[in-house]
Scaffold this motif. Structure first.
Motif, short mmCIF file in Angstrom:
data_model
loop_
_atom_site.label_atom_id
_atom_site.label_comp_id
_atom_site.label_asym_id
_atom_site.label_seq_id
_atom_site.Cartn_x
_atom_site.Cartn_y
_atom_site.Cartn_z
N PHE A 38 -1.01 6.12 -10.40
CA PHE A 38 -1.34 6.95 -9.24
C PHE A 38 -2.69 6.57 -8.64
CE2 PHE A 38 1.96 9.91 -10.77
CZ PHE A 38 2.54 10.26 -9.55
N LEU A 39 -3.72 6.45 -9.48
CA LEU A 39 -5.06 6.22 -8.93
C LEU A 39 -5.19 4.83 -8.31
CD1 LEU A 39 -7.44 7.92 -11.54
CD2 LEU A 39 -6.48 8.82 -9.42
N SER A 40 -4.57 3.83 -8.91
CA SER A 40 -4.62 2.49 -8.30
C SER A 40 -3.84 2.49 -6.99
CB SER A 40 -4.06 1.44 -9.25
OG SER A 40 -2.75 1.76 -9.67
N ALA A 41 -2.78 3.29 -6.89
CA ALA A 41 -2.05 3.40 -5.62
C ALA A 41 -2.92 4.08 -4.56
CB ALA A 41 -0.77 4.19 -5.83
N VAL A 42 -3.72 5.07 -4.97
CA VAL A 42 -4.62 5.72 -4.02
C VAL A 42 -5.64 4.73 -3.48
CG1 VAL A 42 -6.45 7.45 -3.81
CG2 VAL A 42 -4.34 8.02 -5.01
N VAL A 43 -6.21 3.91 -4.37
CA VAL A 43 -7.18 2.89 -3.93
C VAL A 43 -6.53 1.94 -2.94
CG1 VAL A 43 -8.61 0.95 -4.69
CG2 VAL A 43 -8.54 3.06 -6.04
N ALA A 44 -5.32 1.47 -3.28
CA ALA A 44 -4.62 0.51 -2.42
C ALA A 44 -4.26 1.14 -1.07
CB ALA A 44 -3.36 0.01 -3.11
N VAL A 45 -3.83 2.39 -1.07
CA VAL A 45 -3.43 3.05 0.18
C VAL A 45 -4.64 3.27 1.09
CG1 VAL A 45 -2.60 5.23 1.13
CG2 VAL A 45 -1.36 4.14 -0.73
N VAL A 46 -5.76 3.71 0.53
CA VAL A 46 -6.95 3.94 1.35
C VAL A 46 -7.43 2.63 1.98
CG1 VAL A 46 -9.37 4.63 1.29
CG2 VAL A 46 -7.67 5.98 0.07
N LEU A 47 -7.58 1.59 1.17
CA LEU A 47 -8.04 0.30 1.70
C LEU A 47 -7.02 -0.29 2.67
CD1 LEU A 47 -9.57 -1.38 -1.50
CD2 LEU A 47 -10.79 -0.45 0.47
N GLY A 48 -5.75 -0.28 2.29
CA GLY A 48 -4.72 -0.87 3.13
C GLY A 48 -4.55 -0.16 4.45
N THR A 49 -4.66 1.17 4.44
CA THR A 49 -4.51 1.94 5.67
C THR A 49 -5.68 1.69 6.62
OG1 THR A 49 -3.26 3.66 4.52
CG2 THR A 49 -4.24 4.24 6.63
N VAL A 50 -6.88 1.77 6.09
CA VAL A 50 -8.07 1.60 6.94
C VAL A 50 -8.12 0.19 7.53
CG1 VAL A 50 -10.59 1.53 6.97
CG2 VAL A 50 -9.40 3.36 5.76
N PRO B 25 5.67 5.50 6.89
CA PRO B 25 5.69 4.24 6.15
C PRO B 25 4.68 4.20 5.01
CG PRO B 25 4.72 3.93 8.33
CD PRO B 25 5.35 5.28 8.32
N ILE B 26 3.53 4.86 5.17
CA ILE B 26 2.54 4.89 4.09
C ILE B 26 3.09 5.66 2.89
CG2 ILE B 26 0.30 5.82 3.41
CD1 ILE B 26 -0.66 5.25 6.27
N THR B 27 3.74 6.79 3.15
CA THR B 27 4.32 7.59 2.07
C THR B 27 5.40 6.82 1.33
OG1 THR B 27 3.90 9.62 3.32
CG2 THR B 27 5.51 9.75 1.53
N VAL B 28 6.26 6.15 2.08
CA VAL B 28 7.35 5.39 1.47
C VAL B 28 6.80 4.29 0.58
CG1 VAL B 28 9.25 3.80 1.94
CG2 VAL B 28 9.02 5.89 3.28
N THR C 42 5.21 5.53 -2.78
CA THR C 42 6.17 5.88 -3.84
C THR C 42 6.77 4.65 -4.49
OG1 THR C 42 7.96 6.07 -2.19
CG2 THR C 42 6.76 8.07 -2.74
N LEU C 43 6.86 3.55 -3.75
CA LEU C 43 7.40 2.31 -4.32
C LEU C 43 6.31 1.48 -5.00
CD1 LEU C 43 9.78 1.26 -1.40
CD2 LEU C 43 10.40 2.34 -3.57
N MET C 44 5.05 1.75 -4.70
CA MET C 44 3.95 1.00 -5.30
C MET C 44 3.61 1.52 -6.70
SD MET C 44 0.05 0.67 -3.88
CE MET C 44 0.60 -0.05 -2.33
N ALA D 73 12.99 6.08 -12.29
CA ALA D 73 12.88 7.37 -11.59
C ALA D 73 12.03 7.23 -10.33
CB ALA D 73 12.28 8.42 -12.52
N PHE D 74 10.90 6.53 -10.43
CA PHE D 74 10.05 6.34 -9.26
C PHE D 74 10.77 5.51 -8.19
CE2 PHE D 74 6.36 7.69 -11.79
CZ PHE D 74 5.66 8.40 -10.83
N ASN D 75 11.49 4.48 -8.61
CA ASN D 75 12.20 3.64 -7.64
C ASN D 75 13.31 4.41 -6.93
OD1 ASN D 75 10.74 1.25 -7.85
ND2 ASN D 75 11.88 0.57 -9.63
N LEU D 76 14.07 5.21 -7.68
CA LEU D 76 15.13 6.01 -7.07
C LEU D 76 14.55 7.02 -6.08
CD1 LEU D 76 17.48 6.72 -10.12
CD2 LEU D 76 17.90 5.16 -8.22
N PHE D 77 13.47 7.67 -6.49
CA PHE D 77 12.84 8.64 -5.60
C PHE D 77 12.25 7.94 -4.37
CE2 PHE D 77 9.06 11.26 -4.44
CZ PHE D 77 9.76 12.38 -4.00
N GLY D 78 11.62 6.80 -4.57
CA GLY D 78 11.05 6.06 -3.45
C GLY D 78 12.11 5.58 -2.47
N ASP D 79 13.25 5.10 -2.99
CA ASP D 79 14.34 4.68 -2.11
C ASP D 79 14.88 5.86 -1.30
OD1 ASP D 79 14.17 2.06 -2.89
OD2 ASP D 79 15.73 2.22 -4.43
#
Length: 332
Positions: A128-140, A250-253, A256-258, A314-320
């Motif tokens: 979760f936390l590494s995904a947060v780092v990636a999302v913040v940097l990637g989005t900005v 798209p960020i949310t999707v 969940t897959l990351m 489980a994460f992949n099914l939910f993300g899809d």
């Protein structure tokens, strides 16, 4: 006798109001969120994946409570349950019993169920936390590259290309090898967790950055953006009030897959010895130890392997399911 005229008029008014309310309800529109939620509920696999994900999060949060209920400490040795000759658990299926629901570890006899529960904390925390780092940097950076274009876009895009070609696992392993035992008030496992979260997130942002950049290139030419410019809106307003809300889907999707990818990366690092330090429980670390005993105690390899498999699935099914629900062209 016939009803008075005013009573008949009132009855007609009531019927008219009821008919109008019914007609209003039948044509009432739904928001995009309501449409997405309806689609997601129809996807049984996605709902099942979401339930498992929620269950795993609760298990990780309440790990101390769960282990105290079953009366097992993840770091307690039970040498009396180990065969002194072969170093394997006594009994069948790796020492499974009413006291040890998933058996015990070879050599030291630590409870496998308790270590699996605590291992979920490490995997989900890093995921979760590494995904947060990636999302913040990637989005900005993605929205800046897509909106400004020119040399800003070229510079950020070349950085993305360089990071995507960089050997992430080798870099983390070499970095952890030279990291001090104490850093920023952390020590041991805390230092390694911090390094894994930051490095996995840093190398993960180009993936979401490319998606955000592509979407921004399309959105910046839309009519509502041009209208905001013509009314004198500044760049900050356009970026965060006009563009960013339309990038949430798209960020949310992708988030969940990351997360499952990050969980697999953490397991791989722990398996290679670059993850958390013993005696901290980790699924990848358990798999590493199980390699030496897969012939005499196969259950010790099966249990953490199944835990990783179920979590990632489980994460992949939910993300899809989230991706299909948020797809405006979807038919489900």
């Amino acid at each position: 006798m016939t009803a008075p005229l005013h009573d008949a008029v009132k009855a007609d008014d009531v019927d008219t109001v009821v008919t109008a309310e019914a007609a209003k309800g039948s044509v009432e529109g739904r928001s995009l969120g309501q449409i997405a939620w309806t689609r997601l509920k129809r996807d049984k696999l996605a709902v099942a994946g979401g339930v498992v994900v929620l269950f795993l999060i609760l298990v990780a949060i309440f790990a101390p409570v769960i282990t105290s209920i079953i009366g097992q400490d993840p770091n307690k040795y039970n040498q009396d349950l180990i065969d002194p000759l072969f170093g394997t658990p006594t009994g069948s299926l790796g020492g499974i019993s009413s006291d040890h629901l998933l058996g015990v570890e070879p050599v030291n006899g630590r409870d496998v169920f308790a270590r699996i529960v605590y291992g979920a904390r490490i995997s989900l925390l890093v995921g979760f936390l590494s995904a947060v780092v990636a999302v913040v940097l990637g989005t900005v950076l993605g929205i800046l590259a897509g909106y400004f274009g020119g040399w800003v876009d070229a510079l950020i895009s070349r950085v993305m290309d360089g990071l995507l070609a960089f050997p992430q696992l080798l870099f983390i392993i070499s970095l952890i090898a030279v990291m001090p035992d104490k850093l920023l008030g952390l020590e041991g496992t805390g230092v390694r967790l911090l390094v894994m979260i930051l490095v996995i997130g840093f190398f993960g942002w180009p993936y979401i950055g490319r998606i955000v950049r592509g979407q921004t290139l399309s959105l910046r030419e839309r009519e509502y953006v041009e209208a905001a410019r013509s009314l004198g809106a500044g760049r900050r307003y356009i970026l965060f009030k006009e563009l960013l809300p339309n990038l949430i889907a798209p960020i949310t999707v992708y988030t969940t897959l990351m997360i499952p990818t990050n969980i697999l990366t953490e397991a791989a690092l722990s398996f290679l010895g670059a993850g958390v330090k013993p005696p901290t429980a980790s699924w990848g670390q358990m798999l590493n130890q199980a390699v030496r005993y897969y012939e005499t105690d196969p259950m010790y390899m099966v249990v953490p392997g199944v835990a990783i498999f179920i979590t990632v699935l489980a994460f992949n099914l939910f993300g899809d399911g989230v991706r299909d629900a948020l797809d405006p062209k979807g038919t489900r």
